[in-house]
Scaffold this active site. Structure first.
Site, PDB file in Angstrom:
ATOM      1  N   ASP A 186       1.037  -1.219  -0.035  1.00 37.06           N
ATOM      2  CA  ASP A 186      -0.220   0.252  -0.220  1.00 37.06           C
ATOM      3  C   ASP A 186       1.107   1.111  -0.073  1.00 37.06           C
ATOM      4  O   ASP A 186       1.512   1.580   1.364  1.00 37.06           O
ATOM      5  CB  ASP A 186      -0.447  -0.138   1.477  1.00 37.06           C
ATOM      6  CG  ASP A 186      -2.082   1.028   0.987  1.00 37.06           C
ATOM      7  OD1 ASP A 186      -0.895   2.123   1.023  1.00 37.06           O
ATOM      8  OD2 ASP A 186      -2.961   1.131   1.335  1.00 37.06           O
ATOM      9  N   HIS A 187       1.008   1.768  -1.112  1.00 36.73           N
ATOM     10  CA  HIS A 187       2.644   2.657  -1.257  1.00 36.73           C
ATOM     11  C   HIS A 187       1.991   3.988  -0.175  1.00 36.73           C
ATOM     12  O   HIS A 187       2.853   4.492  -0.141  1.00 36.73           O
ATOM     13  CB  HIS A 187       2.142   3.094  -2.484  1.00 36.73           C
ATOM     14  CG  HIS A 187       1.557   4.237  -3.722  1.00 36.73           C
ATOM     15  ND1 HIS A 187       0.002   4.178  -3.727  1.00 36.73           N
ATOM     16  CD2 HIS A 187       1.948   5.352  -3.295  1.00 36.73           C
ATOM     17  CE1 HIS A 187       0.072   4.991  -3.924  1.00 36.73           C
ATOM     18  NE2 HIS A 187       0.824   6.187  -3.708  1.00 36.73           N
ATOM     19  N   HIS A 249      -5.733   2.607   1.329  1.00 37.38           N
ATOM     20  CA  HIS A 249      -5.171   4.134   1.388  1.00 37.38           C
ATOM     21  C   HIS A 249      -5.982   4.699   2.405  1.00 37.38           C
ATOM     22  O   HIS A 249      -5.391   5.151   3.985  1.00 37.38           O
ATOM     23  CB  HIS A 249      -4.512   5.221   0.639  1.00 37.38           C
ATOM     24  CG  HIS A 249      -4.336   4.561  -0.768  1.00 37.38           C
ATOM     25  ND1 HIS A 249      -3.095   3.332  -0.849  1.00 37.38           N
ATOM     26  CD2 HIS A 249      -3.955   5.009  -2.254  1.00 37.38           C
ATOM     27  CE1 HIS A 249      -2.726   2.885  -2.127  1.00 37.38           C
ATOM     28  NE2 HIS A 249      -3.443   4.023  -2.596  1.00 37.38           N
TER      29      HIS A 249
HETATM   30  O1  LIG Z   1      -3.144   3.830  -5.442  1.00 37.27           O
HETATM   31  C1  LIG Z   1      -3.582   4.733  -6.481  1.00 37.27           C
HETATM   32  O2  LIG Z   1      -3.209   6.033  -5.462  1.00 37.27           O
HETATM   33  C2  LIG Z   1      -3.211   6.561  -6.512  1.00 37.27           C
HETATM   34  C3  LIG Z   1      -2.496   8.105  -5.642  1.00 37.27           C
HETATM   35  O3  LIG Z   1      -1.600   8.518  -5.514  1.00 37.27           O
HETATM   36  P1  LIG Z   1      -0.730   9.264  -4.850  1.00 37.27           P
HETATM   37  O4  LIG Z   1       0.457   8.782  -4.545  1.00 37.27           O
HETATM   38  O5  LIG Z   1      -0.406  10.599  -6.029  1.00 37.27           O
HETATM   39  O6  LIG Z   1      -1.277  10.710  -3.586  1.00 37.27           O
HETATM   40  C4  LIG Z   1      -3.979   6.927  -7.560  1.00 37.27           C
HETATM   41  O7  LIG Z   1      -4.324   8.527  -8.091  1.00 37.27           O
HETATM   42  C5  LIG Z   1      -4.624   5.771  -8.379  1.00 37.27           C
HETATM   43  O8  LIG Z   1      -5.948   5.870  -8.380  1.00 37.27           O
HETATM   44  C6  LIG Z   1      -4.631   4.468  -7.222  1.00 37.27           C
HETATM   45  O9  LIG Z   1      -4.906   3.517  -7.847  1.00 37.27           O
END
Ligand SMILES: O=C1O[C@H](COP(=O)(O)O)[C@@H](O)[C@H](O)[C@H]1O
Ligand SMILES: NC(=O)C1=CN([C@@H]2O[C@H](COP(=O)(O)OP(=O)(O)OC[C@H]3O[C@@H](n4cnc5c(N)ncnc54)[C@H](OP(=O)(O)O)[C@@H]3O)[C@@H](O)[C@H]2O)C=CC1
Length: 515
Positions: A186-187, A249
């Protein structure tokens, strides 16, 4: 969690999806930054996997283009670049063909021999989720998981599309990898300020005594984006914002804010506390979802002064699509610490601003002795800024200079990324996976409980009438309907403009708290 130094582990990484979008935008850049910061062991190799044919030179040129375009650290020294890129090889493999795994096995063994690596293998699945289970099984059948060192599986999101599919996937990969060997990404957990939440909470005696329902009125978690669906409609049409952002997230940020202090700073103790939050998270019945959640879809509008199409006009989106691009919800954690505190979440695409932040609103004073010019008193707010600004603001009240009781909000601001860029989330996560630290990866019980929370919401919306999908203009803060979630609690969304932003805008130098 410890200070990062050169990784202790030599490794071979097999990167499935080496020609895909994620690898292009994030993965090569992250590996290069780790290399530049001397955080990789000198004995490492990366084998990119895809169906397309790529000669070694063409693959190397491709990686260079990716780093040039998306890298946080750009190439400054050609000699050093050549030393880096020689660690990369490419294997043309169709992951659905069991026989192709022998090509891969030879490639891995050849790299292990070349670099003198005694068998640590990291399999990174940057491929479509439908392939995760099959690849894991084929790795085992192809003999790739028989190794004298460790083996680990890093797996991208989404992990399933509901609880049952996630469970089936988990059972399938557990035939090959144990829970300790599975690193579910989960980045958001790799983001600097998400990791800082624990430190802010548990390293400051100021906050912990106040961190409960006696002093906190509500919590607001926002992850807004200005981008639309881009080229990902094939995936997004089935996912929607609920599966794409809330199941993972948003709930991860909620867990970090609401967990109890862990008994120690180790991965199991931290994840044990996180999962308890999900166990106490109130689950909604399908029939009551509308009382707690609002969904929306963007219509055409303007972003940064440019007109943009509505979601239904986007490439590969059905003209009558009912996919939500915005979700807001009101959540409750039914435990001693949080009983009665509403936690408002909202996330969406094509919103007014790219911003991920958490606002903690403290309760009012028991009696007002001082007032602001409007005859009120602003509440104290703690704002944790996660992205793109990183930092912290504490909003207090103080009197204006030269007056006796004219009180206005002031801001104590800390900026985490002013003057120096923070590492990308994928840099931290790669490093942790290589070093065997899964603290900031999701454990199966977290994933399972998150789906169990989300599934009834999905079911409610899948059978709901079209008029429960609210339209919002691109470039706005989402549908107005959302206010009905907050109003009964005397709450509204806070958008706290920092002193720094105001200075940049050469505006009034007094800090303003804007609603
Ligand atoms: O995992 C995801 O995250 C991005 C948003 O990530 P961020 O680090 O730019 O806040 C999102 O655009 C994408 O749809 C989703 O799959
Ligand atoms: N892109 C993003 O921003 C994000 C992506 N993710 C996740 O990362 C994963 C990858 O996404 P993304 O990079 O966008 O996907 P892409 O569609 O861009 O890339 C897919 C990759 O898989 C490879 N591939 C497909 N089928 C096969 C096959 N049969 N055998 C071998 N390789 C195959 C393709 O290689 P080739 O075409 O050469 O066969 C390509 O490298 C997904 O799970 C996604 O949900 C998560 C967060 C953000």
């Amino acid at each position: 969690m410890s200070t990062r130094q050169q990784a202790l582990n030599p490794f071979v990484m097999v990167m499935f999806g080496a020609t895909g979008d994620l690898a292009k935008r994030k993965l090569y850049a992250a590996l290069y930054s780790l290399y530049r910061n001397k955080l990789l062991h000198e004995k490492f190799a990366v084998i990119g996997v895809g169906r397309s044919s790529k000669e070694p030179d063409a693959f190397h040129t491709y990686i260079r283009e990716c780093v040039d375009q998306f890298g946080r650290l750009k190439v400054e020294d050609e000699h050093d670049w050549r030393k880096f890129i020689e660690h990369f090889a490419y294997a043309r493999v169709d992951v659905s063909k069991p026989e192709d795994y022998q090509i891969l096995r030879q490639a891995v063994e050849s790299q292990e021999k070349k670099w003198g690596i005694a068998g640590n293998r990291l399999f990174y699945m940057a491929i479509a989720p439908e392939l995760f289970g099959m690849v894991s099984t084929n790795l085992k059948n192809g003999g790739l998981t028989q190794t004298s060192g460790w083996k680990r599986l890093v797996i991208e999101k989404p992990f399933g599309k509901d609880y049952l599919s996630a469970k089936a996937l988990n059972e399938e990969i557990e035939q090959t990898f144990s829970e300790e060997e599975i690193y579910r990404i989960d980045h958001y957990l790799g983001k600097e300020m998400v990791q800082n939440i624990e430190v802010i909470r548990f390293a400051n005696s100021l906050f912990e005594p106040l961190w409960n329902n006696n002093f906190i009125k509500n919590i607001q978690i926002t992850a807004s984006e200005t981008v639309g669906v881009e080229e990902r409609a094939a995936y997004y049409e089935h996912a929607g914002a609920l599966r794409d952002m809330v199941q993972n997230h948003m709930l991860q940020m909620l867990m970090m804010v609401c967990m109890e202090p862990p008994s120690a700073l180790n991965m199991e103790a931290i994840r044990d506390e996180k999962v308890k939050v999900l166990r106490s998270l109130r689950r909604y019945q399908v029939e009551e979802v509308d009382n707690y959640f609002v969904r929306g879809q963007y219509a055409e509008g303007t972003i940064n002064g440019q007109p943009v199409p509505g979601y239904r006009q986007e490439h590969n989106v059905a003209p009558e699509s009912a996919t939500e691009t915005f979700v807001a919800g009101k959540l409750f954690i039914d435990n001693f610490r949080w009983a009665g505190v509403p936690i408002f979440i909202r996330t969406g695409k094509r919103m007014a601003k790219k911003m991920t932040e958490i606002v903690i609103e403290f309760k009012e004073m028991p009696k007002y002795l001082y007032f602001n010019r409007e005859g009120n008193l602003n509440p104290n707010l703690l704002v944790i800024r996660i992205n793109p600004d990183e930092g912290l603001s504490l909003i207090l009240n103080a009197k204006r200079p030269g007056t006796e009781d004219d009180v206005s909000p002031i801001e104590l601001e800390f900026c985490n990324n002013c003057g120096k860029e923070s590492p990308e989330a994928y840099e931290r996560l790669f490093y942790d996976a290589i070093e065997g630290d899964s603290t900031f990866f999701t454990r199966w019980d977290e994933v399972a409980l998150a789906w169990k929370f989300v599934d009834p919401i999905r079911q409610a919306w899948d059978k709901a009438a079209a008029d429960t999908l609210f339209s919002y203009q691109a470039g706005s803060w989402g549908p107005l309907e959302v206010e009905r979630l907050l109003a009964p609690h005397g709450a509204h969304w806070w958008q706290v403009q920092t002193g720094r932003e105001q200075l940049n805008a050469a505006a009034d130098k007094q800090v303003k708290v804007l609603t």
